[in-house]
Write an enzyme that holds these catalytic residues in place. Structure first.
Site, PDB file in Angstrom:
ATOM      1  N   TYR A   1     -12.752  -5.654 -16.612  1.00  0.00           N
ATOM      2  CA  TYR A   1     -11.382  -6.119 -16.404  1.00  0.00           C
ATOM      3  C   TYR A   1     -10.382  -5.732 -17.494  1.00  0.00           C
ATOM      4  O   TYR A   1      -9.303  -5.246 -17.192  1.00  0.00           O
ATOM      5  CB  TYR A   1     -11.391  -7.651 -16.247  1.00  0.00           C
TER       6      TYR A   1
ATOM      7  N   CYS B   1      -5.690  -9.573 -27.402  1.00  0.00           N
ATOM      8  CA  CYS B   1      -4.596  -8.695 -27.799  1.00  0.00           C
ATOM      9  C   CYS B   1      -5.025  -7.242 -27.906  1.00  0.00           C
ATOM     10  O   CYS B   1      -6.171  -6.887 -27.673  1.00  0.00           O
ATOM     11  CB  CYS B   1      -4.047  -9.137 -29.155  1.00  0.00           C
TER      12      CYS B   1
ATOM     13  N   CYS C   1     -16.658 -18.673 -23.985  1.00  0.00           N
ATOM     14  CA  CYS C   1     -16.726 -17.497 -24.847  1.00  0.00           C
ATOM     15  C   CYS C   1     -16.252 -17.859 -26.247  1.00  0.00           C
ATOM     16  O   CYS C   1     -15.231 -18.540 -26.405  1.00  0.00           O
ATOM     17  CB  CYS C   1     -15.864 -16.363 -24.282  1.00  0.00           C
TER      18      CYS C   1
ATOM     19  N   GLY D   1      -1.977  -7.928 -23.596  1.00  0.00           N
ATOM     20  CA  GLY D   1      -1.245  -9.104 -24.052  1.00  0.00           C
ATOM     21  C   GLY D   1       0.225  -9.004 -23.728  1.00  0.00           C
ATOM     22  O   GLY D   1       0.865  -8.016 -24.062  1.00  0.00           O
TER      23      GLY D   1
ATOM     24  N   ASN E   1      -7.752  -8.230 -33.229  1.00  0.00           N
ATOM     25  CA  ASN E   1      -8.157  -8.419 -31.835  1.00  0.00           C
ATOM     26  C   ASN E   1      -9.539  -9.043 -31.830  1.00  0.00           C
ATOM     27  O   ASN E   1     -10.485  -8.471 -32.376  1.00  0.00           O
ATOM     28  CB  ASN E   1      -8.181  -7.076 -31.097  1.00  0.00           C
ATOM     29  N   GLY E   2      -9.684 -10.212 -31.225  1.00  0.00           N
ATOM     30  CA  GLY E   2     -10.976 -10.868 -31.158  1.00  0.00           C
ATOM     31  C   GLY E   2     -10.889 -12.338 -31.465  1.00  0.00           C
ATOM     32  O   GLY E   2      -9.835 -12.969 -31.320  1.00  0.00           O
TER      33      GLY E   2
END
Length: 475
Positions: A254, A7, A392, A35, A110-111
């Site tokens: 990316y 996000c 990940c 997102g 975020n994460g």
């Protein structure tokens, strides 16, 4: 299949009533690439919270009618989200709001916490009831718990950072303060700036600061907590320097928008450098270099400059196709609709095709097929990242290893599967050249994790587990 990141977060602080919702709208619009599943804004008008969030794109969720109903305020926090398996639910829309005896709180994250499953289990055993499948709610519970023990919201955030592990760039809004915090490794980007009239803005990327009319000041340092209030700006640095910096290298490859600057490195330049490295390490004879829109374009330009092979536009992306596109004929039809080939550019030519990654190989194989249909005589595929080999634990939605093509086949075999004369990946030992040799995380390529993930769980597995639990409850 594409790689996705969780996000984008956005926050606004003003000493006077302002159109903080409007500022947030522009900021989230600029972060839409991070997102497309859901978005939300919570406005704070002297302790009175007004929120609106829903599934959909920013422009669809925040219509003119909605924006007219949102009052002015001194603070706001916003979020745009991409969810993984089992997460397409309105209940997972952020920011998450919390009510407790010390006041309200809104949290945007975020994460991904590498110890999310463990913390959630412990909280549930102590009586916590979860309403979402996001680890943002876990963070909210821990901050609330610490708030009840301490005297201030910033102290609660500081103490919470002793407990939560993994990747988090946070924006937390209390009735009187706006707080941003970044994990000690700095896995995910976060920066702040100020507008001409003194309004402070916090965002995942600098492109959102620019969209909101704010001048970039600096990145939030790994481990740093910044508090905006009527008293001014306070900086807490107890967690700074406690861990090596490990910004996710895929931000440069990316995730981030090419016009953003992360940790002083322009994203466009990093991608162009990736293309130059590919030309050096995997040279080939060809007539034209083209990129897969959008993140492959800068790397293709770098490959062209380094190799001397002319750069051209060979693929056009249909920008009006969203993630909710109906696929009546299956995935292959979707690829054909999303991308079109300029036949004149590739017919009869040896083509170097540059993209950011290969996951399962299905999409790349289809793109290669489209180029063949358009008359390309040879296709040499170059990827501006190393092969994905490992899950990940820090917020990138990478498929399980059994579905990653690089875990099952050699490079020559992959080239044959996707219909290319040759295939070359960016060497893992040259990733540092993309970010100016600053500290970075490349665990999804190398398996070298910056934190202990032995008891952790990847985002994909975490949300699948929670989805299965929710289905069992519904039954």
């Amino acid at each position: 299949m594409s790689i996705h990141e969780e996000c984008g977060v956005f926050g606004v602080y003003s000493d006077h009533p302002a159109d903080v919702a409007g500022i947030s709208y522009y900021g989230l619009y600029a972060l839409q690439h991070r997102g497309q599943e859901s978005c939300g804004i919570v406005v704070n008008d002297d302790g009175v919270f007004f929120s609106h969030k829903d599934l959909g794109l920013v422009g669809d969720v925040f219509t003119e009618d909605v924006m007219r109903k949102i009052p002015q305020g001194r603070m706001a926090v916003g979020h745009t989200r991409y969810g993984t398996t089992g997460a397409a639910s309105r209940r997972n829309c952020q920011p998450i709001e919390v009510n407790h005896q010390k006041g309200r709180m809104a949290v945007a994250h975020n994460g991904n916490l590498s110890n999310a499953a463990q913390l959630r289990s412990e909280l549930e055993m102590s009586g916590a009831i979860f309403h979402t499948s996001t680890d943002t709610e876990t963070i909210a519970y821990i901050v609330t718990r610490e708030r009840l023990r301490s005297g201030s919201i910033e102290e609660a955030v500081d103490r919470a950072m002793d407990t939560i592990e993994g990747a988090y760039s946070l924006i937390i809004m209390s009735p009187q303060k706006l707080i941003c915090a970044r994990d000690p490794h700095g896995f995910r980007p976060l920066c702040f700036g100020v507008t001409e009239d003194g309004i402070y803005v916090v965002a995942s990327e600098t492109c959102a600061l620019a969209a909101a009319g704010a001048e970039y000041i600096r990145d939030v340092e790994p481990g740093e907590i910044i508090i905006f209030s009527r008293k001014g700006i306070e900086f807490r640095r107890r967690h700074c320097g406690t861990q090596p910096e490990k910004l996710c290298i895929f931000e440069y490859i990316y995730f981030a928008r090419p016009d953003s600057v992360i940790e002083g490195v322009p994203v466009h330049k990093a991608r162009e450098n990736a293309g130059r490295i590919l030309a050096q390490t995997h040279p080939t004879e060809a007539d034209i270099v083209i990129g897969v829109p959008d993140s492959g374009l800068d790397a293709a330009l770098g490959f062209s400059k380094e190799s001397g092979i002319p750069y051209g536009i060979g693929l056009i992306k249909n920008k009006y196709i969203g993630r909710t596109f109906i696929e009546p004929g299956g995935r292959h039809d979707k690829v054909r609709i999303k991308l079109s080939v300029i036949e004149e550019a590739v017919r009869g030519k040896r083509v170097v095709l540059v993209d950011d990654s290969i996951v399962r190989g299905t999409t790349m194989g289809r793109i290669s097929g489209l180029l063949r249909e358009a008359g390309a005589s040879e296709i040499h595929i170059r990827i501006s990242a190393p092969p994905f080999m490992y899950p990940c634990y820090y917020g990138t939605d990478i498929d399980s290893q059994e579905n990653l093509i690089a875990c099952r086949y050699s490079i020559d075999e992959i080239a044959s599967i996707i219909g290319a004369e040759s295939l070359g990946y960016l060497p893992a030992d040259r990733l540092g050249e993309l970010c100016g040799h600053k500290g970075y995380c490349s665990a999804c390529f190398t398996g070298e994790y910056p934190t202990d993930v032995s008891g952790g769980i990847s985002r994909d597995r975490f949300e699948r587990r929670l989805s299965e639990m929710a289905e069992e409850t519904d039954e």
